[in-house]
Design an enzyme around this catalytic site. Sequence first.
Site, mmCIF file in Angstrom:
data_model
loop_
_atom_site.group_PDB
_atom_site.id
_atom_site.type_symbol
_atom_site.label_atom_id
_atom_site.label_comp_id
_atom_site.label_asym_id
_atom_site.label_seq_id
_atom_site.Cartn_x
_atom_site.Cartn_y
_atom_site.Cartn_z
ATOM 1 N N HIS A 147 57.435 23.665 92.933
ATOM 2 C CA HIS A 147 57.554 22.677 94.010
ATOM 3 C C HIS A 147 58.074 23.354 95.277
ATOM 4 O O HIS A 147 57.521 23.179 96.370
ATOM 5 C CB HIS A 147 58.507 21.557 93.555
ATOM 6 C CG HIS A 147 58.790 20.504 94.568
ATOM 7 N ND1 HIS A 147 58.343 19.216 94.451
ATOM 8 C CD2 HIS A 147 59.520 20.535 95.719
ATOM 9 C CE1 HIS A 147 58.761 18.508 95.486
ATOM 10 N NE2 HIS A 147 59.482 19.276 96.264
ATOM 11 N N GLU A 148 59.130 24.159 95.130
ATOM 12 C CA GLU A 148 59.739 24.795 96.314
ATOM 13 C C GLU A 148 58.803 25.820 96.955
ATOM 14 O O GLU A 148 58.660 25.862 98.174
ATOM 15 C CB GLU A 148 61.065 25.470 95.934
ATOM 16 C CG GLU A 148 62.103 24.561 95.305
ATOM 17 C CD GLU A 148 62.268 23.234 96.013
ATOM 18 O OE1 GLU A 148 62.643 22.261 95.353
ATOM 19 O OE2 GLU A 148 61.985 23.136 97.234
ATOM 20 N N HIS A 151 56.182 24.246 99.006
ATOM 21 C CA HIS A 151 56.628 23.898 100.363
ATOM 22 C C HIS A 151 56.336 25.053 101.319
ATOM 23 O O HIS A 151 55.950 24.847 102.476
ATOM 24 C CB HIS A 151 58.124 23.584 100.393
ATOM 25 C CG HIS A 151 58.470 22.181 100.005
ATOM 26 N ND1 HIS A 151 57.828 21.074 100.507
ATOM 27 C CD2 HIS A 151 59.419 21.709 99.154
ATOM 28 C CE1 HIS A 151 58.354 19.970 99.995
ATOM 29 N NE2 HIS A 151 59.331 20.334 99.156
ATOM 30 N N TYR A 162 57.571 17.014 108.048
ATOM 31 C CA TYR A 162 58.384 16.469 106.963
ATOM 32 C C TYR A 162 59.014 15.139 107.379
ATOM 33 O O TYR A 162 60.238 14.973 107.440
ATOM 34 C CB TYR A 162 59.469 17.485 106.585
ATOM 35 C CG TYR A 162 59.985 17.360 105.175
ATOM 36 C CD1 TYR A 162 61.313 17.011 104.922
ATOM 37 C CD2 TYR A 162 59.154 17.604 104.087
ATOM 38 C CE1 TYR A 162 61.796 16.909 103.633
ATOM 39 C CE2 TYR A 162 59.633 17.512 102.783
ATOM 40 C CZ TYR A 162 60.955 17.149 102.564
ATOM 41 O OH TYR A 162 61.431 17.057 101.271
ATOM 42 N N GLU A 171 55.627 16.333 100.327
ATOM 43 C CA GLU A 171 56.331 16.205 99.044
ATOM 44 C C GLU A 171 55.361 16.087 97.865
ATOM 45 O O GLU A 171 55.529 16.731 96.820
ATOM 46 C CB GLU A 171 57.242 14.974 99.059
ATOM 47 C CG GLU A 171 58.632 15.291 99.512
ATOM 48 C CD GLU A 171 59.240 16.375 98.635
ATOM 49 O OE1 GLU A 171 59.324 16.190 97.414
ATOM 50 O OE2 GLU A 171 59.594 17.434 99.185
ATOM 51 N N ASP A 229 65.993 9.593 104.220
ATOM 52 C CA ASP A 229 65.214 10.693 103.636
ATOM 53 C C ASP A 229 63.918 10.978 104.412
ATOM 54 O O ASP A 229 62.814 11.007 103.860
ATOM 55 C CB ASP A 229 64.877 10.381 102.174
ATOM 56 C CG ASP A 229 64.267 11.577 101.420
ATOM 57 O OD1 ASP A 229 64.589 12.723 101.784
ATOM 58 O OD2 ASP A 229 63.474 11.341 100.492
ATOM 59 N N HIS A 234 60.512 11.392 99.606
ATOM 60 C CA HIS A 234 60.550 11.562 98.146
ATOM 61 C C HIS A 234 60.233 10.259 97.425
ATOM 62 O O HIS A 234 60.167 10.228 96.200
ATOM 63 C CB HIS A 234 61.941 12.038 97.705
ATOM 64 C CG HIS A 234 62.277 13.433 98.135
ATOM 65 N ND1 HIS A 234 62.964 13.703 99.297
ATOM 66 C CD2 HIS A 234 61.990 14.629 97.574
ATOM 67 C CE1 HIS A 234 63.095 15.005 99.421
ATOM 68 N NE2 HIS A 234 62.527 15.596 98.393
HETATM 69 C C1 LIG Z 1 66.076 18.485 93.660
HETATM 70 C C2 LIG Z 1 65.747 18.340 95.125
HETATM 71 C C3 LIG Z 1 66.658 17.769 96.020
HETATM 72 C C4 LIG Z 1 66.325 17.654 97.366
HETATM 73 C C5 LIG Z 1 65.076 18.068 97.858
HETATM 74 C C6 LIG Z 1 64.154 18.621 96.970
HETATM 75 C C7 LIG Z 1 62.797 19.066 97.461
HETATM 76 O O1 LIG Z 1 62.430 20.238 97.235
HETATM 77 O O2 LIG Z 1 62.107 18.228 98.081
HETATM 78 C C8 LIG Z 1 64.500 18.784 95.599
HETATM 79 O O3 LIG Z 1 63.623 19.399 94.738
HETATM 80 C C9 LIG Z 1 62.678 18.608 94.094
HETATM 81 O O4 LIG Z 1 62.439 17.488 94.407
HETATM 82 C C10 LIG Z 1 62.015 19.303 92.909
HETATM 83 C C11 LIG Z 1 60.775 18.797 92.339
HETATM 84 C C12 LIG Z 1 62.087 18.561 91.620
HETATM 85 ZN ZN LIG Z 2 60.237 18.898 98.079
#
Ligand SMILES: Cc1cccc(C(=O)O)c1OC(=O)C1CC1
Ligand SMILES: [Zn+2]
Length: 311
Positions: A147-148, A151, A162, A171, A229, A234
Amino acid sequence: VHHAAAVGQGKGVLNDNKSINTDSYPGGYYLRDITKPMYSQSGGAIETYTAKNKMVSPGTLLTDSDNIWNDPAAVDAHVYAGKVYDYYYTKLGRNSFDDEGGTLKSTVHYRENYGNAGWTGTQMVYGDGDGSDKYAYLSGALDVVAHEITHGVTERTADLVYEGQSGALNESWSDVFGNLIENKSDPEWLCGEDITTPNIPGDALRSMSDPTKYGDPDHMRDYVDTTEDHGGVHTNSGIPNKAFYNFVTTSGVIRDNAAKVWYRALSQYLTSNSKFIDARNATIQAATDLFGAGSTEVNAVTNAWSNVGVG
Ligand SMILES: Cc1cccc(C(=O)O)c1OC(=O)C1CC1
Ligand SMILES: [Zn+2]
């Protein structure tokens, strides 16, 4: 300095044994993987650092004297980044996040009680969780690492802003490639399930098959207008996430082809202010390019978006 690829051992966050690609120097080993194509092409590598719980990045490149590594957060960040690199290179022909063999840097133990993970614009950062038992070390899940890094891919391609709908697409594309790269057979298409409340099985941050399970919308009629957010990125990601789930689970559509459609849409058609309707059109165009008008994939992706009220 002379570099030589080596293979170390270590345990991940879930206490699983794994082999680790490291780089030997006189006197020890760097947590640096120099086995990927990017190394011979441009000197790019996969490097894992520690912030020592400060708000610094990248921090200190991790070293070890005997190549037996006992920092589970670092082991998983490193090994999972390698798996993500391999997926993008072998399945989609993309050479790292920037398609130029750029070094993939991860920093673990970022900040204190930090229950987040993120892409800083040049690298990944992972917190240790929020100090309670809500999260394990955030690098302990392949879908989180994928996921990261996605991005980063998004930033170098569509560069989806974003915020609002483009942010929810940003996302969603990260959740989609997190799911595709983790490639579990879990029936609920969960996100972050391996690092969410490690003592409670079966829960997660989000579900792609049923976003409503975690209070997220699965239809345009339930789009959440909020200032929280970045405009609910998200939360509203549930709508394109459900569309992708609909697409992949349509009979005749295989995951590797769905991945090609989603990647082509991201890299060829989406732009920074794309909205959900643009994502529908981008994925239909990508499916048409790849599989032809009237193909199973074009029909499936069209229906997938209609099912969530887009188009
Ligand atoms: C855990 C977390 C907190 C805040 C932002 C993100 C983010 O990267 O948007 C995040 O990572 C995720 O959502 C990954 C997929 C589980
Ligand atoms: Zn993310």
